[in-house]
Write a protein that holds these residues in place. Structure first.
Motif, PDB file in Angstrom:
ATOM      1  N   ALA A  14       0.988  -1.132  -0.049  1.00 48.29           N
ATOM      2  CA  ALA A  14       0.037   0.025   0.012  1.00 48.29           C
ATOM      3  C   ALA A  14       1.088   1.191   0.073  1.00 48.29           C
ATOM      4  O   ALA A  14       0.526   2.186  -0.854  1.00 48.29           O
ATOM      5  CB  ALA A  14      -0.937  -0.016   1.182  1.00 48.29           C
ATOM      6  N   ALA A  15       1.960   1.304   0.757  1.00 50.17           N
ATOM      7  CA  ALA A  15       2.662   2.482   0.767  1.00 50.17           C
ATOM      8  C   ALA A  15       3.434   2.580  -0.661  1.00 50.17           C
ATOM      9  O   ALA A  15       3.655   3.708  -1.005  1.00 50.17           O
ATOM     10  CB  ALA A  15       3.688   2.260   1.970  1.00 50.17           C
ATOM     11  N   ALA A  16       3.924   1.674  -0.985  1.00 55.50           N
ATOM     12  CA  ALA A  16       4.456   1.726  -2.355  1.00 55.50           C
ATOM     13  C   ALA A  16       3.759   2.168  -3.387  1.00 55.50           C
ATOM     14  O   ALA A  16       4.061   3.186  -4.126  1.00 55.50           O
ATOM     15  CB  ALA A  16       5.229   0.273  -2.835  1.00 55.50           C
ATOM     16  N   ILE A  17       2.471   1.799  -3.392  1.00 54.46           N
ATOM     17  CA  ILE A  17       1.338   2.203  -4.522  1.00 54.46           C
ATOM     18  C   ILE A  17       1.206   3.679  -4.274  1.00 54.46           C
ATOM     19  O   ILE A  17       0.931   4.275  -5.192  1.00 54.46           O
ATOM     20  CB  ILE A  17       0.242   1.216  -4.202  1.00 54.46           C
ATOM     21  N   GLU A  18       0.928   4.005  -3.068  1.00 53.44           N
ATOM     22  CA  GLU A  18       0.586   5.458  -2.634  1.00 53.44           C
ATOM     23  C   GLU A  18       1.637   6.301  -2.947  1.00 53.44           C
ATOM     24  O   GLU A  18       1.497   7.420  -3.512  1.00 53.44           O
ATOM     25  CB  GLU A  18       0.505   5.510  -1.061  1.00 53.44           C
ATOM     26  N   ALA A  30      -4.873   3.483  -2.595  1.00 52.67           N
ATOM     27  CA  ALA A  30      -3.997   2.525  -2.476  1.00 52.67           C
ATOM     28  C   ALA A  30      -3.938   1.626  -1.614  1.00 52.67           C
ATOM     29  O   ALA A  30      -3.622   0.170  -1.724  1.00 52.67           O
ATOM     30  CB  ALA A  30      -2.341   3.330  -2.325  1.00 52.67           C
ATOM     31  N   SER A  31      -4.418   1.702  -0.331  1.00 48.96           N
ATOM     32  CA  SER A  31      -4.955   0.821   0.910  1.00 48.96           C
ATOM     33  C   SER A  31      -5.784  -0.300   0.340  1.00 48.96           C
ATOM     34  O   SER A  31      -5.541  -1.752   0.566  1.00 48.96           O
ATOM     35  CB  SER A  31      -5.247   1.583   1.834  1.00 48.96           C
ATOM     36  N   LEU A  32      -6.859  -0.016  -0.632  1.00 50.06           N
ATOM     37  CA  LEU A  32      -7.808  -0.656  -1.017  1.00 50.06           C
ATOM     38  C   LEU A  32      -7.149  -1.530  -1.930  1.00 50.06           C
ATOM     39  O   LEU A  32      -7.174  -2.951  -2.127  1.00 50.06           O
ATOM     40  CB  LEU A  32      -9.083  -0.069  -1.569  1.00 50.06           C
ATOM     41  N   ASP A  33      -6.525  -0.995  -2.887  1.00 52.81           N
ATOM     42  CA  ASP A  33      -5.626  -1.781  -4.085  1.00 52.81           C
ATOM     43  C   ASP A  33      -4.895  -2.904  -3.291  1.00 52.81           C
ATOM     44  O   ASP A  33      -4.981  -4.029  -3.924  1.00 52.81           O
ATOM     45  CB  ASP A  33      -5.043  -0.727  -4.906  1.00 52.81           C
ATOM     46  N   ALA A  34      -4.041  -2.430  -2.522  1.00 50.44           N
ATOM     47  CA  ALA A  34      -3.186  -3.438  -1.914  1.00 50.44           C
ATOM     48  C   ALA A  34      -3.992  -4.690  -1.278  1.00 50.44           C
ATOM     49  O   ALA A  34      -3.507  -5.668  -1.424  1.00 50.44           O
ATOM     50  CB  ALA A  34      -2.163  -2.932  -1.052  1.00 50.44           C
ATOM     51  N   ARG A  35      -5.066  -4.394  -0.682  1.00 52.32           N
ATOM     52  CA  ARG A  35      -5.819  -5.392  -0.074  1.00 52.32           C
ATOM     53  C   ARG A  35      -6.354  -6.329  -0.906  1.00 52.32           C
ATOM     54  O   ARG A  35      -6.297  -7.434  -0.761  1.00 52.32           O
ATOM     55  CB  ARG A  35      -6.910  -4.687   0.937  1.00 52.32           C
ATOM     56  N   LEU A  36      -6.959  -5.819  -1.919  1.00 54.92           N
ATOM     57  CA  LEU A  36      -7.419  -6.757  -2.975  1.00 54.92           C
ATOM     58  C   LEU A  36      -6.449  -7.571  -3.813  1.00 54.92           C
ATOM     59  O   LEU A  36      -6.488  -8.608  -4.136  1.00 54.92           O
ATOM     60  CB  LEU A  36      -8.157  -5.821  -4.179  1.00 54.92           C
ATOM     61  N   LEU A  37      -5.166  -6.889  -4.054  1.00 54.09           N
ATOM     62  CA  LEU A  37      -4.322  -7.658  -4.793  1.00 54.09           C
ATOM     63  C   LEU A  37      -3.399  -8.675  -3.870  1.00 54.09           C
ATOM     64  O   LEU A  37      -3.021  -9.752  -4.350  1.00 54.09           O
ATOM     65  CB  LEU A  37      -3.037  -6.454  -5.205  1.00 54.09           C
ATOM     66  N   PHE A  68       1.969  -8.153  -8.905  1.00 57.41           N
ATOM     67  CA  PHE A  68       0.599  -7.523  -9.082  1.00 57.41           C
ATOM     68  C   PHE A  68       0.582  -6.098  -8.489  1.00 57.41           C
ATOM     69  O   PHE A  68       0.140  -5.125  -9.243  1.00 57.41           O
ATOM     70  CB  PHE A  68      -0.657  -8.425  -8.016  1.00 57.41           C
ATOM     71  N   ALA A  69       1.180  -5.618  -7.814  1.00 53.80           N
ATOM     72  CA  ALA A  69       1.264  -4.225  -7.172  1.00 53.80           C
ATOM     73  C   ALA A  69       2.239  -3.570  -8.264  1.00 53.80           C
ATOM     74  O   ALA A  69       1.699  -2.320  -8.433  1.00 53.80           O
ATOM     75  CB  ALA A  69       1.929  -4.031  -5.686  1.00 53.80           C
ATOM     76  N   GLU A  70       3.238  -4.064  -8.646  1.00 55.45           N
ATOM     77  CA  GLU A  70       3.968  -3.376  -9.552  1.00 55.45           C
ATOM     78  C   GLU A  70       3.093  -3.165 -11.091  1.00 55.45           C
ATOM     79  O   GLU A  70       3.381  -1.971 -11.656  1.00 55.45           O
ATOM     80  CB  GLU A  70       5.213  -4.278 -10.136  1.00 55.45           C
ATOM     81  N   ARG A  71       2.443  -3.818 -11.347  1.00 58.38           N
ATOM     82  CA  ARG A  71       1.342  -3.738 -12.461  1.00 58.38           C
ATOM     83  C   ARG A  71       0.362  -2.526 -12.082  1.00 58.38           C
ATOM     84  O   ARG A  71       0.061  -1.584 -13.014  1.00 58.38           O
ATOM     85  CB  ARG A  71       0.675  -5.033 -12.808  1.00 58.38           C
ATOM     86  N   ARG A  72       0.147  -2.666 -10.980  1.00 63.99           N
ATOM     87  CA  ARG A  72      -0.713  -1.532 -10.531  1.00 63.99           C
ATOM     88  C   ARG A  72      -0.389  -0.030 -10.755  1.00 63.99           C
ATOM     89  O   ARG A  72      -0.680   1.027 -11.001  1.00 63.99           O
ATOM     90  CB  ARG A  72      -1.524  -1.765  -8.857  1.00 63.99           C
ATOM     91  N   MET A  73       0.975   0.057 -10.135  1.00 64.73           N
ATOM     92  CA  MET A  73       1.904   1.325 -10.062  1.00 64.73           C
ATOM     93  C   MET A  73       1.951   1.570 -11.445  1.00 64.73           C
ATOM     94  O   MET A  73       2.104   2.832 -11.782  1.00 64.73           O
ATOM     95  CB  MET A  73       3.172   0.881  -9.243  1.00 64.73           C
ATOM     96  N   ALA A  74       2.189   0.516 -12.367  1.00 67.89           N
ATOM     97  CA  ALA A  74       2.424   0.966 -13.849  1.00 67.89           C
ATOM     98  C   ALA A  74       0.963   1.591 -14.459  1.00 67.89           C
ATOM     99  O   ALA A  74       0.949   1.992 -15.845  1.00 67.89           O
ATOM    100  CB  ALA A  74       3.028  -0.053 -14.633  1.00 67.89           C
ATOM    101  N   GLY A  75      -0.163   1.388 -13.805  1.00 70.31           N
ATOM    102  CA  GLY A  75      -1.204   1.784 -14.302  1.00 70.31           C
ATOM    103  C   GLY A  75      -2.357   0.985 -14.688  1.00 70.31           C
ATOM    104  O   GLY A  75      -3.561   1.430 -15.157  1.00 70.31           O
ATOM    105  N   GLU A  76      -2.035  -0.265 -14.483  1.00 69.70           N
ATOM    106  CA  GLU A  76      -3.161  -1.302 -14.928  1.00 69.70           C
ATOM    107  C   GLU A  76      -4.162  -1.263 -13.615  1.00 69.70           C
ATOM    108  O   GLU A  76      -3.811  -1.292 -12.502  1.00 69.70           O
ATOM    109  CB  GLU A  76      -2.543  -2.638 -14.913  1.00 69.70           C
ATOM    110  N   PRO A  77      -5.302  -1.129 -13.937  1.00 67.59           N
ATOM    111  CA  PRO A  77      -6.572  -1.121 -12.875  1.00 67.59           C
ATOM    112  C   PRO A  77      -6.521  -2.486 -12.144  1.00 67.59           C
ATOM    113  O   PRO A  77      -6.414  -3.625 -12.677  1.00 67.59           O
ATOM    114  CB  PRO A  77      -7.747  -0.663 -13.731  1.00 67.59           C
ATOM    115  N   VAL A  78      -6.858  -2.475 -10.879  1.00 70.86           N
ATOM    116  CA  VAL A  78      -7.002  -3.540 -10.032  1.00 70.86           C
ATOM    117  C   VAL A  78      -7.850  -4.599 -10.577  1.00 70.86           C
ATOM    118  O   VAL A  78      -7.641  -5.887 -10.609  1.00 70.86           O
ATOM    119  CB  VAL A  78      -7.445  -3.210  -8.768  1.00 70.86           C
ATOM    120  N   ALA A  79      -8.932  -4.120 -11.280  1.00 72.58           N
ATOM    121  CA  ALA A  79     -10.084  -5.180 -11.846  1.00 72.58           C
ATOM    122  C   ALA A  79      -9.464  -6.019 -13.037  1.00 72.58           C
ATOM    123  O   ALA A  79      -9.707  -6.934 -13.370  1.00 72.58           O
ATOM    124  CB  ALA A  79     -11.405  -4.343 -12.439  1.00 72.58           C
ATOM    125  N   ARG A  80      -8.566  -5.277 -13.939  1.00 73.82           N
ATOM    126  CA  ARG A  80      -7.772  -6.093 -14.989  1.00 73.82           C
ATOM    127  C   ARG A  80      -6.792  -6.767 -14.421  1.00 73.82           C
ATOM    128  O   ARG A  80      -6.709  -7.982 -14.982  1.00 73.82           O
ATOM    129  CB  ARG A  80      -6.973  -4.950 -15.850  1.00 73.82           C
TER     130      ARG A  80
END
Length: 294
Positions: A14-18, A30-37, A68-80
């Protein structure tokens, strides 16, 4: 070998994504994204992840969650990344050829149900057409609320229709839903009590300026509305007199600033319009009814 715990891993990601969101000026959760991933990486339900905070996570699972988090940080949505999205309380599969169903689009479902309820018709055998169905979200949401209704969904993408069929089967409405490969409503016979669409409405030249999650990950076919964003509305409205029942209701999602243009087009084809706003107060849905005597 244990390298961390669920809680430590979740907070670290979560901290890295934020940090990336802040650096790039991107909005996000970021916190929700990390939890889901993390939940997806572990193969567990996200809702119960908090009670697992003290559980050990081995190196392989931690690495999987980190990817998964690295993909999110690169812009890919969590749902994808996880391949699923909730819409109207339904857990839906999505794919590369489908839009991610968004809460704003639930305004279409709300408007359709309000129309049905005004006339007390929720238990009737209504017919529904969903034009450009994608994941099937709109049609399946309505079928879940209208137990006697039947629906037809169209799309130009065979892969999108395959996703929509699987979603219909998952939610036990496949027996009341049909899926047809065609442009817009060209293969639909009608008449339908409800005709709905969330069509592509972004101006072609504006797509490059969209947020990375949309620009680089949503299918362009589902975004590009032509030079003025109105191509889909021309096609749908031109066919609406043929496919809509005399007392039926058409509903289309619209983009920001398009209400006047869509209303003008509707008048050309013999329809009056009513505007509905979404929960944020934005102009979101245009309701279409036949003009008296047309």
């Amino acid at each position: 070998m244990t390298v961390t715990t669920v809680g430590v891993l979740r907070r670290r990601l979560a901290a890295a994504i934020e940090e990336v969101f802040r650096r790039d000026g991107r909005d996000g959760t970021a916190s929700l994204d990390a939890r889901l991933l993390v939940a997806h990486a572990l193969g567990v339900e996200a809702g119960g992840l908090a009670v697992r905070d003290g559980e050990a996570v081995d190196a392989d699972l931690a690495a999987r969650a980190t990817r998964f988090a690295e993909r999110r940080m690169a812009g890919e949505p969590v749902a994808r990344i996880i391949g699923r999205q909730e819409f109207w309380g339904l857990d839906l599969e999505i794919g590369p050829e489908t839009l991610i169903p968004r809460p704003d689009t639930e305004t279409l479902v709300e408007a359709a149900l309000a129309h049905v309820d005004r006339d007390g018709r929720r238990g009737e055998t209504l017919s529904i057409l969903d034009i450009g169905t994608g994941s099937g979200a709109i049609l399946l949401a309505l079928l879940s609320q209208l137990p006697a209704a039947r629906g037809l969904a169209t799309d130009r993408s065979p892969a999108a229709l395959a996703v929509a069929r699987r979603n219909a089967q998952m939610h036990n409405v496949a027996g009341r839903a049909g899926f047809v490969l065609c442009d817009w409503a060209s293969a639909a016979a009608g008449p339908f009590d409800l005709v709905l669409s969330n069509p592509p409405y972004i101006e072609s030249a504006a797509i490059g300026g969209l947020q990375v999650e949309v620009r680089d990950h949503d299918p362009r076919l589902a975004l590009d509305g032509g030079s003025d964003g109105l191509d889909a509305y021309w096609a749908i409205l031109a066919d609406l007199p043929r496919i809509l029942a005399p007392d039926g209701l058409g509903l289309v999602e619209i983009g920001q600033g398009q209400a006047g243009s869509v209303a003008g087009l509707a008048g050309k084809f013999g329809f009056s319009t009513t505007l509905r706003r979404d929960i944020a107060g934005r102009e979101r849905v245009t309701e279409l009814k036949r003009l008296t005597g047309v």
